[in-house]
Design an enzyme around this catalytic site. Sequence first.
Site, PDB file in Angstrom:
ATOM      1  CG  ASP A   1     -35.845 -33.261  30.337  1.00 40.40           C
ATOM      2  OD1 ASP A   1     -35.752 -34.485  30.502  1.00 40.40           O
ATOM      3  OD2 ASP A   1     -34.961 -32.457  30.724  1.00 40.40           O
TER       4      ASP A   1
ATOM      5  CG  ASP B   1     -36.354 -25.005  36.502  1.00 38.97           C
ATOM      6  OD1 ASP B   1     -36.323 -26.015  37.241  1.00 38.97           O
ATOM      7  OD2 ASP B   1     -35.662 -23.991  36.701  1.00 38.97           O
TER       8      ASP B   1
ATOM      9  CE1 TYR C   1     -30.368 -39.061  42.804  1.00 37.24           C
ATOM     10  CE2 TYR C   1     -29.794 -41.023  44.059  1.00 37.24           C
ATOM     11  CZ  TYR C   1     -30.444 -40.429  42.993  1.00 37.24           C
ATOM     12  OH  TYR C   1     -31.175 -41.207  42.123  1.00 37.24           O
TER      13      TYR C   1
ATOM     14  CG  ASN D   1     -37.809 -39.919  35.392  1.00 37.57           C
ATOM     15  OD1 ASN D   1     -37.280 -40.934  35.818  1.00 37.57           O
ATOM     16  ND2 ASN D   1     -37.271 -39.200  34.396  1.00 37.57           N
TER      17      ASN D   1
ATOM     18  CE  LYS E   1     -34.062 -39.391  43.107  1.00 39.08           C
ATOM     19  NZ  LYS E   1     -35.133 -39.196  42.111  1.00 39.08           N
TER      20      LYS E   1
HETATM   21  N1  LIG Z   1     -30.210 -44.725  36.498  1.00 37.49           N
HETATM   22  C1  LIG Z   1     -30.113 -45.183  37.746  1.00 37.49           C
HETATM   23  O1  LIG Z   1     -29.279 -46.021  38.102  1.00 37.49           O
HETATM   24  C2  LIG Z   1     -31.092 -44.674  38.795  1.00 37.49           C
HETATM   25  C3  LIG Z   1     -31.161 -45.337  40.029  1.00 37.49           C
HETATM   26  C4  LIG Z   1     -32.051 -44.896  40.996  1.00 37.49           C
HETATM   27  C5  LIG Z   1     -32.877 -43.826  40.719  1.00 37.49           C
HETATM   28  N2  LIG Z   1     -32.782 -43.192  39.521  1.00 37.49           N
HETATM   29  C6  LIG Z   1     -33.706 -42.062  39.273  1.00 37.49           C
HETATM   30  O2  LIG Z   1     -34.382 -42.290  38.049  1.00 37.49           O
HETATM   31  C7  LIG Z   1     -34.673 -41.050  37.408  1.00 37.49           C
HETATM   32  C8  LIG Z   1     -34.107 -41.016  36.003  1.00 37.49           C
HETATM   33  O3  LIG Z   1     -32.718 -41.283  36.035  1.00 37.49           O
HETATM   34  P1  LIG Z   1     -31.825 -41.356  34.702  1.00 37.49           P
HETATM   35  O4  LIG Z   1     -30.779 -42.370  34.942  1.00 37.49           O
HETATM   36  O5  LIG Z   1     -32.708 -41.481  33.502  1.00 37.49           O
HETATM   37  O6  LIG Z   1     -31.118 -39.917  34.759  1.00 37.49           O
HETATM   38  P2  LIG Z   1     -31.245 -38.632  33.838  1.00 37.49           P
HETATM   39  O7  LIG Z   1     -31.107 -39.007  32.405  1.00 37.49           O
HETATM   40  O8  LIG Z   1     -30.298 -37.621  34.398  1.00 37.49           O
HETATM   41  O9  LIG Z   1     -32.752 -38.157  34.053  1.00 37.49           O
HETATM   42  C9  LIG Z   1     -33.133 -37.016  34.757  1.00 37.49           C
HETATM   43  C10 LIG Z   1     -33.823 -36.051  33.820  1.00 37.49           C
HETATM   44  O10 LIG Z   1     -34.343 -34.947  34.593  1.00 37.49           O
HETATM   45  C11 LIG Z   1     -34.028 -33.750  33.893  1.00 37.49           C
HETATM   46  N3  LIG Z   1     -33.995 -32.590  34.782  1.00 37.49           N
HETATM   47  C12 LIG Z   1     -32.966 -32.190  35.582  1.00 37.49           C
HETATM   48  N4  LIG Z   1     -33.297 -31.045  36.199  1.00 37.49           N
HETATM   49  C13 LIG Z   1     -34.553 -30.721  35.799  1.00 37.49           C
HETATM   50  C14 LIG Z   1     -35.433 -29.637  36.087  1.00 37.49           C
HETATM   51  N5  LIG Z   1     -35.086 -28.654  36.928  1.00 37.49           N
HETATM   52  N6  LIG Z   1     -36.653 -29.615  35.487  1.00 37.49           N
HETATM   53  C15 LIG Z   1     -37.015 -30.592  34.623  1.00 37.49           C
HETATM   54  N7  LIG Z   1     -36.222 -31.638  34.297  1.00 37.49           N
HETATM   55  C16 LIG Z   1     -35.000 -31.709  34.891  1.00 37.49           C
HETATM   56  C17 LIG Z   1     -32.655 -34.033  33.297  1.00 37.49           C
HETATM   57  O11 LIG Z   1     -32.354 -33.101  32.289  1.00 37.49           O
HETATM   58  P3  LIG Z   1     -30.787 -32.738  32.007  1.00 37.49           P
HETATM   59  O12 LIG Z   1     -30.168 -34.015  31.509  1.00 37.49           O
HETATM   60  O13 LIG Z   1     -30.843 -31.649  31.002  1.00 37.49           O
HETATM   61  O14 LIG Z   1     -30.231 -32.313  33.340  1.00 37.49           O
HETATM   62  C18 LIG Z   1     -32.855 -35.454  32.786  1.00 37.49           C
HETATM   63  O15 LIG Z   1     -33.455 -35.455  31.506  1.00 37.49           O
HETATM   64  C19 LIG Z   1     -34.111 -39.967  38.340  1.00 37.49           C
HETATM   65  O16 LIG Z   1     -35.129 -39.565  39.240  1.00 37.49           O
HETATM   66  C20 LIG Z   1     -33.013 -40.718  39.111  1.00 37.49           C
HETATM   67  O17 LIG Z   1     -32.723 -40.098  40.344  1.00 37.49           O
HETATM   68  C21 LIG Z   1     -31.919 -43.578  38.548  1.00 37.49           C
END
Ligand SMILES: NC(=O)c1ccc[n+]([C@@H]2O[C@H](COP(=O)([O-])OP(=O)(O)OC[C@H]3O[C@@H](n4cnc5c(N)ncnc54)[C@H](OP(=O)(O)O)[C@@H]3O)[C@@H](O)[C@H]2O)c1
Length: 248
Positions: free
Chosen positions: A35, A61, A155, A88, A159
Amino acid sequence: MTESRVVLITGAGGGLGRAFAEGFAAQGDRVVVADIDGPGAERTVEVLLGRGAQALAVTVDVTSADSVRAMVDSLIAHFGRLDVVVNNAAIYATLTRTPFTDIDPTEWDRVMGVNAKGTWLVSAAAFPHLTSPGGRIINIASATVMSGSPLWMHYVASKAAVIGMTRVMAREVGAAGVTVNAIAPGFTLTEASLGLLEDAETYGVDRGAIKRAGQPDDIVGAALFLASDQAGYLTGQTIVVDGGKQFL
Ligand SMILES: NC(=O)c1ccc[n+]([C@@H]2O[C@H](COP(=O)([O-])OP(=O)(O)OC[C@H]3O[C@@H](n4cnc5c(N)ncnc54)[C@H](OP(=O)(O)O)[C@@H]3O)[C@@H](O)[C@H]2O)c1
């Protein structure tokens, strides 16, 4: 005794990524928790170690080819193999919801950089080390691509790119016995999504065939299946996990 698999999960410092890490670790896999949020990755690893799993935290990153290469080098140095990659990491809940006419070009580039380019860079760096045959790449897309969610065009575009890349990569690496699939989650309750909407717990539930909110474990189940031997003939596909809110 066969050596346990090594699973790399990006963006696993919290949310869905941490749930994936817990799910793979619970079935005996060794987990690399990567992460940009280094302390978050360490916290996930602490949870896993406390349950007797083997896990490694890496700060990465995913938009930087050098950082991604260093991540892969360190996990190979530590565990000596790589079997499954879960792409992810994403920019998601911190996005500004904006009409497409007003999206800030800098924000567009930021989303594309992490969600699309990051998925490519990690897959490209990981593939030469993936178990062959048997390796797995699982890309986390989004059901917003199918629904065309308004005010999220940057976004959704990122995706949609992930879904397209999944198909290309599947064709390019199929001969090596590696599968590449995507999961498109619908709205799922994580720390990030709970902060996004006031009515997050009930959002969209009435539109689903299954009348409850999506939970991280619903998405984890699909990933564990795609990573399993049972899914060896399934590739290039996108599985929508949204409780039946929309059908392809
Ligand atoms: N939750 C939903 O409803 C939903 C629905 C559809 C799809 N998704 C997808 O599911 C995945 C996880 O979602 P989530 O809800 O768990 O959101 P999340 O907590 O924001 O997870 C994304 C993670 O990626 C990290 N990240 C961001 N930029 C990065 C970089 N440059 N290098 C490495 N890591 C990085 C973030 O770190 P920081 O927090 O420090 O930025 C965070 O820990 C994502 O791909 C999201 O698009 C989620």
